[in-house]
Design a protein around this motif. Structure first.
Motif, PDB file in Angstrom:
ATOM      1  N   GLU A  68       9.129   9.357   8.883  1.00 14.52           N
ATOM      2  CA  GLU A  68       7.906   9.740   8.127  1.00 14.52           C
ATOM      3  C   GLU A  68       8.128  10.605   7.155  1.00 14.52           C
ATOM      4  OE1 GLU A  68       6.079  12.270  11.351  1.00 14.52           O
ATOM      5  OE2 GLU A  68       5.685  10.369  12.632  1.00 14.52           O
ATOM      6  N   ASN A  69       9.211  10.454   6.553  1.00 13.30           N
ATOM      7  CA  ASN A  69       9.607  11.224   4.994  1.00 13.30           C
ATOM      8  C   ASN A  69       9.626  10.454   4.183  1.00 13.30           C
ATOM      9  OD1 ASN A  69      10.103  13.569   6.762  1.00 13.30           O
ATOM     10  ND2 ASN A  69      12.078  13.019   7.204  1.00 13.30           N
ATOM     11  N   ASP A  70       8.917   9.069   4.072  1.00 13.91           N
ATOM     12  CA  ASP A  70       8.939   8.325   3.115  1.00 13.91           C
ATOM     13  C   ASP A  70       8.082   8.595   1.989  1.00 13.91           C
ATOM     14  OD1 ASP A  70      10.884   6.512   4.253  1.00 13.91           O
ATOM     15  OD2 ASP A  70       9.493   5.178   4.932  1.00 13.91           O
ATOM     16  N   THR A  71       8.249   8.539   0.512  1.00 13.85           N
ATOM     17  CA  THR A  71       7.496   9.146  -0.311  1.00 13.85           C
ATOM     18  C   THR A  71       6.830   7.728  -1.030  1.00 13.85           C
ATOM     19  OG1 THR A  71       9.157   8.705  -1.954  1.00 13.85           O
ATOM     20  CG2 THR A  71       9.087  11.032  -0.872  1.00 13.85           C
ATOM     21  N   SER A  72       6.843   6.723  -0.619  1.00  9.90           N
ATOM     22  CA  SER A  72       6.484   5.479  -1.268  1.00  9.90           C
ATOM     23  C   SER A  72       5.205   5.357  -0.559  1.00  9.90           C
ATOM     24  CB  SER A  72       7.074   4.098  -0.933  1.00  9.90           C
ATOM     25  OG  SER A  72       7.602   4.001   0.261  1.00  9.90           O
ATOM     26  N   THR A  73       4.013   4.447  -1.257  1.00  6.22           N
ATOM     27  CA  THR A  73       2.889   4.136  -0.854  1.00  6.22           C
ATOM     28  C   THR A  73       2.752   2.763  -0.937  1.00  6.22           C
ATOM     29  OG1 THR A  73       1.799   6.123  -1.672  1.00  6.22           O
ATOM     30  CG2 THR A  73       0.471   4.294  -1.100  1.00  6.22           C
ATOM     31  N   LEU A  74       2.556   2.040   0.510  1.00 11.95           N
ATOM     32  CA  LEU A  74       2.461   0.540   0.652  1.00 11.95           C
ATOM     33  C   LEU A  74       0.907   0.405   0.806  1.00 11.95           C
ATOM     34  CD1 LEU A  74       5.758  -0.407   2.492  1.00 11.95           C
ATOM     35  CD2 LEU A  74       5.175  -0.607  -0.090  1.00 11.95           C
ATOM     36  N   MET A  75       0.353  -0.765   0.176  1.00  9.75           N
ATOM     37  CA  MET A  75      -1.123  -0.748   0.479  1.00  9.75           C
ATOM     38  C   MET A  75      -1.279  -2.323   0.685  1.00  9.75           C
ATOM     39  SD  MET A  75      -3.049   1.676  -2.658  1.00  9.75           S
ATOM     40  CE  MET A  75      -1.834   0.960  -3.747  1.00  9.75           C
ATOM     41  N   PHE A 259       1.979  -5.586   6.105  1.00  7.44           N
ATOM     42  CA  PHE A 259       2.167  -5.064   7.402  1.00  7.44           C
ATOM     43  C   PHE A 259       3.894  -5.139   7.508  1.00  7.44           C
ATOM     44  CE2 PHE A 259      -2.313  -5.890   9.134  1.00  7.44           C
ATOM     45  CZ  PHE A 259      -2.475  -4.885   9.217  1.00  7.44           C
ATOM     46  N   SER A 260       4.445  -6.195   7.313  1.00 11.36           N
ATOM     47  CA  SER A 260       5.920  -6.257   7.560  1.00 11.36           C
ATOM     48  C   SER A 260       6.824  -5.312   6.832  1.00 11.36           C
ATOM     49  CB  SER A 260       6.239  -7.664   7.452  1.00 11.36           C
ATOM     50  OG  SER A 260       6.128  -8.191   6.073  1.00 11.36           O
ATOM     51  N   LEU A 261       6.135  -5.224   5.674  1.00  8.15           N
ATOM     52  CA  LEU A 261       6.952  -4.207   4.647  1.00  8.15           C
ATOM     53  C   LEU A 261       6.906  -2.840   5.268  1.00  8.15           C
ATOM     54  CD1 LEU A 261       6.157  -5.544   0.995  1.00  8.15           C
ATOM     55  CD2 LEU A 261       8.522  -5.683   2.261  1.00  8.15           C
ATOM     56  N   GLU A 262       5.607  -2.346   5.662  1.00 13.14           N
ATOM     57  CA  GLU A 262       5.585  -0.941   6.142  1.00 13.14           C
ATOM     58  C   GLU A 262       6.154  -0.720   7.353  1.00 13.14           C
ATOM     59  OE1 GLU A 262       4.050   2.748   6.668  1.00 13.14           O
ATOM     60  OE2 GLU A 262       3.677   1.738   4.634  1.00 13.14           O
ATOM     61  N   ILE A 263       6.005  -1.575   8.318  1.00 16.31           N
ATOM     62  CA  ILE A 263       6.850  -1.623   9.518  1.00 16.31           C
ATOM     63  C   ILE A 263       8.325  -1.285   9.334  1.00 16.31           C
ATOM     64  CG2 ILE A 263       7.482  -2.646  11.736  1.00 16.31           C
ATOM     65  CD1 ILE A 263       4.925  -4.121  11.653  1.00 16.31           C
ATOM     66  N   TYR A 264       8.824  -2.124   8.447  1.00 14.57           N
ATOM     67  CA  TYR A 264      10.442  -2.105   8.222  1.00 14.57           C
ATOM     68  C   TYR A 264      10.488  -0.989   7.456  1.00 14.57           C
ATOM     69  CZ  TYR A 264      14.775  -3.450   6.067  1.00 14.57           C
ATOM     70  OH  TYR A 264      16.126  -3.551   5.685  1.00 14.57           O
ATOM     71  N   ASP A 265       9.751  -0.289   6.400  1.00 14.53           N
ATOM     72  CA  ASP A 265       9.875   0.788   5.899  1.00 14.53           C
ATOM     73  C   ASP A 265      10.144   2.184   6.942  1.00 14.53           C
ATOM     74  OD1 ASP A 265      10.427   2.401   3.741  1.00 14.53           O
ATOM     75  OD2 ASP A 265       8.475   2.869   3.299  1.00 14.53           O
ATOM     76  N   GLN A 266       9.282   2.081   7.938  1.00 19.24           N
ATOM     77  CA  GLN A 266       9.360   3.169   8.808  1.00 19.24           C
ATOM     78  C   GLN A 266      10.565   2.980   9.829  1.00 19.24           C
ATOM     79  OE1 GLN A 266       5.619   4.043  11.018  1.00 19.24           O
ATOM     80  NE2 GLN A 266       4.283   3.602   9.148  1.00 19.24           N
ATOM     81  N   GLU A 270      16.280   4.479   4.907  1.00 18.41           N
ATOM     82  CA  GLU A 270      16.057   4.573   3.443  1.00 18.41           C
ATOM     83  C   GLU A 270      14.640   4.437   3.014  1.00 18.41           C
ATOM     84  OE1 GLU A 270      16.791   0.582   1.544  1.00 18.41           O
ATOM     85  OE2 GLU A 270      16.947  -0.333   3.275  1.00 18.41           O
ATOM     86  N   ASP A 271      14.264   5.095   1.942  1.00 21.18           N
ATOM     87  CA  ASP A 271      12.806   5.251   1.606  1.00 21.18           C
ATOM     88  C   ASP A 271      12.896   4.091   0.442  1.00 21.18           C
ATOM     89  OD1 ASP A 271      10.317   5.929   0.551  1.00 21.18           O
ATOM     90  OD2 ASP A 271      10.760   7.784  -0.323  1.00 21.18           O
ATOM     91  N   LEU A 272      11.918   3.060   1.197  1.00 21.63           N
ATOM     92  CA  LEU A 272      12.227   1.462   0.499  1.00 21.63           C
ATOM     93  C   LEU A 272      11.696   1.409  -0.982  1.00 21.63           C
ATOM     94  CD1 LEU A 272      12.942  -1.373   1.383  1.00 21.63           C
ATOM     95  CD2 LEU A 272      10.777  -1.705   1.874  1.00 21.63           C
ATOM     96  N   ALA A 273      10.682   2.325  -1.275  1.00 17.92           N
ATOM     97  CA  ALA A 273      10.229   2.364  -2.664  1.00 17.92           C
ATOM     98  C   ALA A 273       9.710   3.625  -3.015  1.00 17.92           C
ATOM     99  CB  ALA A 273       9.098   1.169  -2.864  1.00 17.92           C
ATOM    100  N   ALA A 274      10.902   4.702  -3.249  1.00 14.10           N
ATOM    101  CA  ALA A 274      10.596   6.156  -3.360  1.00 14.10           C
ATOM    102  C   ALA A 274       9.494   6.275  -4.453  1.00 14.10           C
ATOM    103  CB  ALA A 274      12.143   6.685  -3.474  1.00 14.10           C
ATOM    104  N   GLY A 275       8.644   6.856  -4.195  1.00 14.08           N
ATOM    105  CA  GLY A 275       7.567   7.547  -4.873  1.00 14.08           C
ATOM    106  C   GLY A 275       6.666   6.481  -5.673  1.00 14.08           C
ATOM    107  N   LEU A 276       6.738   5.264  -5.331  1.00 12.36           N
ATOM    108  CA  LEU A 276       5.975   4.132  -5.954  1.00 12.36           C
ATOM    109  C   LEU A 276       4.697   3.666  -5.139  1.00 12.36           C
ATOM    110  CD1 LEU A 276       8.868   2.131  -7.277  1.00 12.36           C
ATOM    111  CD2 LEU A 276       7.570   3.565  -8.435  1.00 12.36           C
TER     112      LEU A 276
END
Length: 365
Positions: A68-75, A259-266, A270-276
């Motif tokens: 839950e510490n990821d800083t990226s925003t996937l939409m 959906f798959s990217l957000e699930i994988y990111d959680q 690693e923070d998959l796309a830090a701050g982006l």
């Protein structure tokens, strides 16, 4: 002898005339108002689509004990779509990035509005299950499929199943035999002689029913028996950790990639796309292939309005010789140029390509 003319009678006639004119005008206004209201409820054989929204996925997707510490925003991005009336048609004709689609390009010819909605819900559910499977496989996490039955997508008019089955029903057995795939059911039914009766067990609204249906020969099947329904296998994914997706208001399969990217990111540390801020669209197949979707121009507009910095677009392969159609990526890139956005349009063909792109972005910061 002087003739007496009562002035009061002339005044009465004048007032009555003015009242009649006023009443006629009022009646005309009411008639026009009624016509305007009625026109809004007269459907046209078209659908209208317009840019929807870009929804942040973190509140929609929940992986138990996920990072839950990821800083990226996937939409994920959406479009708004609805049946056209005379006013929405005229409005869409005048506005940029609103599209008028013939009904036959949106719904099957035999499909009711309810069946169309049921199909969209099923496509979204399948997309979600595929997204979980793809993300878990990439992350090396355990998962398995649970068979739930055969999902009825639609019932053809004037066919044996009409009045017996409905879109959304789940068929669980035929003649007391459980069925484990739509192919198994189709093979069983087609092996029966036309005119035969079969007992179909199914669930609807969590209640179980059994109905007898008389089969009919279908010319489209070479004279073999059929029920007159379209089917799909209904499966659910069991995963560890558990994944919950809250996307009841979103239909269709086009959010699969995101959906798959957000699930994988959680799932991963690693923070998959830090701050982006990353938006995108595309179906996701069980093998991770990203597929073509509709309305991508409007989704580019929605992503830009939400402040996305990057947008994933399916780089789909077109049929040989089709020069009249552009890939989703080409459509998205042209739309980005038209609206003058600085958002980067990224072509992807697989889930792994999208993950690698985000990793490279993060490493280059």
């Amino acid at each position: 002898m002087k003739q007496f003319i009562p002035v009061i009678e002339l005044d009465d006639f004048c007032m009555e005339g003015r009242t009649n004119v006023k009443n006629k005008r009022t009646g005309l206004l009411y008639a026009i108002l009624l016509l305007i209201i009625v026109a809004a409820f007269i459907p046209l054989p078209f659908y209208i689509t317009r840019p929807g929204e870009a929804h942040t996925l973190n509140p929609i997707v929940d992986v138990d004990e996920g990072d839950e510490n990821d800083t990226s925003t996937l939409m994920l991005t959406t479009i708004q779509m609805g049946p056209a009336n005379i006013y929405s048609y005229a409005w869409a004709f005048l506005r940029d990035y609103e599209e008028i689609l013939p009904k036959e390009t949106v719904r099957y010819s035999h499909e009711s509005e309810n069946e169309f909605n049921v199909r969209q819900v099923h496509l979204m559910d399948t997309s979600q299950q595929n997204a979980i499977a793809v993300a878990f496989r990439e992350a090396g996490k355990p998962h398995s499929w649970i068979y739930k039955g055969i999902y009825v997508l639609s019932v053809f008019p004037d066919m044996p199943a009409e009045g017996v089955l409905e879109a959304g029903d789940r068929i669980i057995s035929i003649d007391g035999r459980s069925v484990t795939s739509s192919k198994q059911m189709t093979d069983y039914v087609q092996a029966k002689k036309p005119g035969s009766r079969i007992t179909v067990a199914f669930t609807r609204d969590k209640k179980k029913y059994e109905k007898i249906v008389q089969l009919r020969a279908f010319a489209e099947l070479g004279g073999k028996s059929g029920l007159g329904i379209s089917l799909a296998d209904d499966r659910a994914l069991k995963s560890d950790p558990k994944v919950t997706l809250k996307a009841d208001d979103i239909g269709g399969p086009s959010a699969g990639l995101m959906f798959s990217l957000e699930i994988y990111d959680q799932l991963v540390e690693e923070d998959l796309a830090a701050g982006l801020k990353i938006a995108g669209t595309g179906t996701i197949a069980p093998d991770g292939t990203v597929g073509r979707i509709g309305g991508i121009v409007q989704k580019v507009v929605a992503a830009d309005r939400a402040g996305a910095q990057f947008f994933f677009a399916p780089d789909d392969k077109l049929p040989a010789g089709r020069t009249d159609v552009k890939t989703n990526y080409e459509e998205a890139k042209k739309a980005a140029e038209d609206i003058g956005t600085s958002m980067v349009i990224v072509p992807v063909q697989t889930f792994s390509e999208a993950v690698d792109y985000l990793r490279n972005l993060s490493a280059s910061k």
